[in-house]
Design a protein around this motif. Structure first.
Motif, PDB file in Angstrom:
ATOM      1  N   VAL A   1      45.241  35.325 113.086  1.00  0.00           N
ATOM      2  CA  VAL A   1      44.167  34.583 112.434  1.00  0.00           C
ATOM      3  C   VAL A   1      42.932  35.472 112.474  1.00  0.00           C
ATOM      4  O   VAL A   1      42.523  35.932 113.538  1.00  0.00           O
ATOM      5  N   THR A   2      42.357  35.730 111.323  1.00  0.00           N
ATOM      6  CA  THR A   2      41.166  36.567 111.247  1.00  0.00           C
ATOM      7  C   THR A   2      39.997  35.698 110.827  1.00  0.00           C
ATOM      8  O   THR A   2      40.061  34.997 109.815  1.00  0.00           O
ATOM      9  N   ASN A   3      38.936  35.735 111.615  1.00  0.00           N
ATOM     10  CA  ASN A   3      37.718  34.995 111.291  1.00  0.00           C
ATOM     11  C   ASN A   3      36.764  35.936 110.576  1.00  0.00           C
ATOM     12  O   ASN A   3      36.391  36.968 111.115  1.00  0.00           O
ATOM     13  N   THR A   4      36.380  35.549 109.377  1.00  0.00           N
ATOM     14  CA  THR A   4      35.455  36.365 108.595  1.00  0.00           C
ATOM     15  C   THR A   4      34.100  35.671 108.577  1.00  0.00           C
ATOM     16  O   THR A   4      34.011  34.474 108.306  1.00  0.00           O
ATOM     17  N   PHE A   5      33.070  36.405 108.864  1.00  0.00           N
ATOM     18  CA  PHE A   5      31.717  35.867 108.867  1.00  0.00           C
ATOM     19  C   PHE A   5      30.890  36.612 107.830  1.00  0.00           C
ATOM     20  O   PHE A   5      31.107  37.787 107.573  1.00  0.00           O
ATOM     21  N   THR A   6      29.947  35.918 107.244  1.00  0.00           N
ATOM     22  CA  THR A   6      28.995  36.576 106.357  1.00  0.00           C
ATOM     23  C   THR A   6      27.607  36.372 106.937  1.00  0.00           C
ATOM     24  O   THR A   6      27.380  35.461 107.735  1.00  0.00           O
ATOM     25  N   VAL A   7      26.710  37.175 106.553  1.00  0.00           N
ATOM     26  CA  VAL A   7      25.337  37.085 107.025  1.00  0.00           C
ATOM     27  C   VAL A   7      24.524  36.345 105.976  1.00  0.00           C
ATOM     28  O   VAL A   7      24.628  36.626 104.790  1.00  0.00           O
ATOM     29  N   GLY A   8      23.737  35.379 106.426  1.00  0.00           N
ATOM     30  CA  GLY A   8      22.862  34.671 105.507  1.00  0.00           C
ATOM     31  C   GLY A   8      21.826  35.613 104.920  1.00  0.00           C
ATOM     32  O   GLY A   8      21.554  36.689 105.464  1.00  0.00           O
ATOM     33  N   ASP A   9      21.249  35.208 103.820  1.00  0.00           N
ATOM     34  CA  ASP A   9      20.288  36.066 103.145  1.00  0.00           C
ATOM     35  C   ASP A   9      19.147  35.205 102.634  1.00  0.00           C
ATOM     36  O   ASP A   9      19.345  34.050 102.238  1.00  0.00           O
ATOM     37  N   LEU A  10      17.982  35.752 102.644  1.00  0.00           N
ATOM     38  CA  LEU A  10      16.801  35.057 102.153  1.00  0.00           C
ATOM     39  C   LEU A  10      15.970  36.080 101.407  1.00  0.00           C
ATOM     40  O   LEU A  10      15.455  37.017 101.999  1.00  0.00           O
ATOM     41  N   ASP A  11      15.897  35.927 100.078  1.00  0.00           N
ATOM     42  CA  ASP A  11      15.175  36.881  99.236  1.00  0.00           C
ATOM     43  C   ASP A  11      14.148  36.142  98.388  1.00  0.00           C
ATOM     44  O   ASP A  11      14.481  35.162  97.720  1.00  0.00           O
ATOM     45  N   ILE A  12      12.919  36.650  98.416  1.00  0.00           N
ATOM     46  CA  ILE A  12      11.859  36.086  97.573  1.00  0.00           C
ATOM     47  C   ILE A  12      11.156  37.213  96.837  1.00  0.00           C
ATOM     48  O   ILE A  12      11.184  38.368  97.264  1.00  0.00           O
ATOM     49  N   GLU A  13      10.525  36.842  95.736  1.00  0.00           N
ATOM     50  CA  GLU A  13       9.699  37.772  94.959  1.00  0.00           C
ATOM     51  C   GLU A  13       8.400  37.071  94.618  1.00  0.00           C
ATOM     52  O   GLU A  13       8.376  35.853  94.421  1.00  0.00           O
ATOM     53  N   LEU A  14       7.343  37.836  94.514  1.00  0.00           N
ATOM     54  CA  LEU A  14       6.043  37.318  94.091  1.00  0.00           C
ATOM     55  C   LEU A  14       5.638  38.080  92.837  1.00  0.00           C
ATOM     56  O   LEU A  14       5.567  39.312  92.834  1.00  0.00           O
ATOM     57  N   THR A  15       5.414  37.337  91.762  1.00  0.00           N
ATOM     58  CA  THR A  15       4.965  37.938  90.508  1.00  0.00           C
ATOM     59  C   THR A  15       3.737  37.175  90.042  1.00  0.00           C
ATOM     60  O   THR A  15       3.405  36.106  90.571  1.00  0.00           O
ATOM     61  N   GLU A  16       3.096  37.715  89.013  1.00  0.00           N
ATOM     62  CA  GLU A  16       1.873  37.069  88.550  1.00  0.00           C
ATOM     63  C   GLU A  16       1.631  37.384  87.085  1.00  0.00           C
ATOM     64  O   GLU A  16       1.867  38.502  86.625  1.00  0.00           O
ATOM     65  N   THR A  17       1.123  36.385  86.392  1.00  0.00           N
ATOM     66  CA  THR A  17       0.629  36.579  85.048  1.00  0.00           C
ATOM     67  C   THR A  17      -0.892  36.534  85.148  1.00  0.00           C
ATOM     68  O   THR A  17      -1.455  35.524  85.595  1.00  0.00           O
ATOM     69  N   TYR A  18      -1.548  37.618  84.772  1.00  0.00           N
ATOM     70  CA  TYR A  18      -3.000  37.709  84.918  1.00  0.00           C
ATOM     71  C   TYR A  18      -3.499  38.897  84.115  1.00  0.00           C
ATOM     72  O   TYR A  18      -2.866  39.949  84.069  1.00  0.00           O
ATOM     73  N   THR A  19      -4.652  38.741  83.509  1.00  0.00           N
ATOM     74  CA  THR A  19      -5.294  39.845  82.805  1.00  0.00           C
ATOM     75  C   THR A  19      -6.289  40.497  83.759  1.00  0.00           C
ATOM     76  O   THR A  19      -7.269  39.861  84.180  1.00  0.00           O
ATOM     77  N   GLN A  20      -6.001  41.751  84.143  1.00  0.00           N
ATOM     78  CA  GLN A  20      -6.886  42.467  85.063  1.00  0.00           C
ATOM     79  C   GLN A  20      -8.291  42.580  84.468  1.00  0.00           C
ATOM     80  O   GLN A  20      -8.466  42.638  83.265  1.00  0.00           O
ATOM     81  N   ASN A  21      -9.261  42.580  85.357  1.00  0.00           N
ATOM     82  CA  ASN A  21     -10.674  42.724  85.000  1.00  0.00           C
ATOM     83  C   ASN A  21     -11.178  41.602  84.099  1.00  0.00           C
ATOM     84  O   ASN A  21     -12.041  41.819  83.237  1.00  0.00           O
TER      85      ASN A  21
END
Length: 180
Positions: free
Chosen positions: A32-52
Motif C-alpha cells: 500500500v503506497t500513500n501518496t501525499f500532495t502539498v497544498g498551494d496558495l497563489d495570489i496575484e495583485l493587479t490594477e487598472t489605473y492611469t499613471q500620473n
C-alpha cells in the motif's frame, strides 16, 4: 578423525532433513503506497489605473486594484494593506460589506475580505476599491500637501484550514508591519 567427520556429516544431514520437513503457514499483503500532495496558495495583485492622474478639487480618479486567488488554491483568509498617503483628502470607495479593517497605523490600513475564500477550480477575483475621490472644497494648500504622495497596495493570503481567524489576522498584521 574419520569417525568425527562421519558424526558431523550425520548431524548435518539430520539438521537439514529436520528443517526440510517443517512447514509453516504464511501469508503476505500487497504493498500500500500513500501518496501525499502539498497544498498551494497563489495570489496575484493587479490594477487598472492611469499613471500620473491629475488631482484637483472634485476629482474622482479611477483606480481598481484587484486580488486574484488563483485556481486550486487552498481555502484562505485574504488580506490587503492599503497605504493611502493621500488620506484624508483622497477617499477610497472600499466597501465595508466586502472588506473589514483589522489594523491601522498612520496611513496604512489592513483589510480582511469578509469571508473565507474557498477552494475553487477557477480563479477568484476580489476588487479592493475602484475610485479615489477628492472633495470639491480642496484648497491650494491642501493640494500642495498631496504632491508626490501615493497609494500603495499589497496583498496577503493565509491558509484557513486548521487556523483560527484571529491567528491569521495576527499573521497578516505582522506580515505588513501594522499593529492593531
Amino acid at each position: 578423525m574419520k569417525k568425527k567427520l562421519t558424526i558431523l556429516a550425520v548431524i548435518a544431514i539430520l539438521a537439514v532433513a529436520s528443517l526440510a520437513t517443517l512447514a509453516y503457514l504464511t501469508d503476505s499483503t500487497d504493498t500500500v503506497t500513500n501518496t501525499f500532495t502539498v497544498g498551494d496558495l497563489d495570489i496575484e495583485l493587479t490594477e487598472t489605473y492611469t499613471q500620473n492622474s491629475k488631482i484637483y478639487p472634485g476629482a474622482t480618479i479611477d483606480k481598481t486594484p484587484v486580488v486574484t486567488v488563483l485556481a486550486n488554491s487552498e481555502p484562505s483568509f485574504l488580506y490587503v494593506m492599503v497605504d493611502n498617503q493621500l488620506s484624508p483628502h483622497g477617499v477610497l470607495n472600499i466597501l465595508p460589506a466586502n472588506w473589514v479593517s483589522i489594523g491601522v497605523n498612520g496611513t496604512k490600513t489592513i483589510y480582511r475580505y469578509n469571508s473565507i475564500v474557498p477552494l475553487s477550480a477557477s480563479n477568484q477575483v476580489f476588487t479592493v476599491f475602484s475610485t479615489v475621490s477628492f472633495s470639491g472644497s480642496l484648497t491650494n494648500a491642501q493640494l500642495a500637501t498631496l504632491q508626490g504622495k501615493n497609494i500603495v497596495i499589497k496583498a496577503y493570503a493565509h491558509q484557513q484550514i486548521g487556523v483560527l481567524q484571529v491567528d491569521a489576522d495576527i499573521a497578516a498584521r505582522t506580515h505588513f508591519g501594522v499593529t492593531p
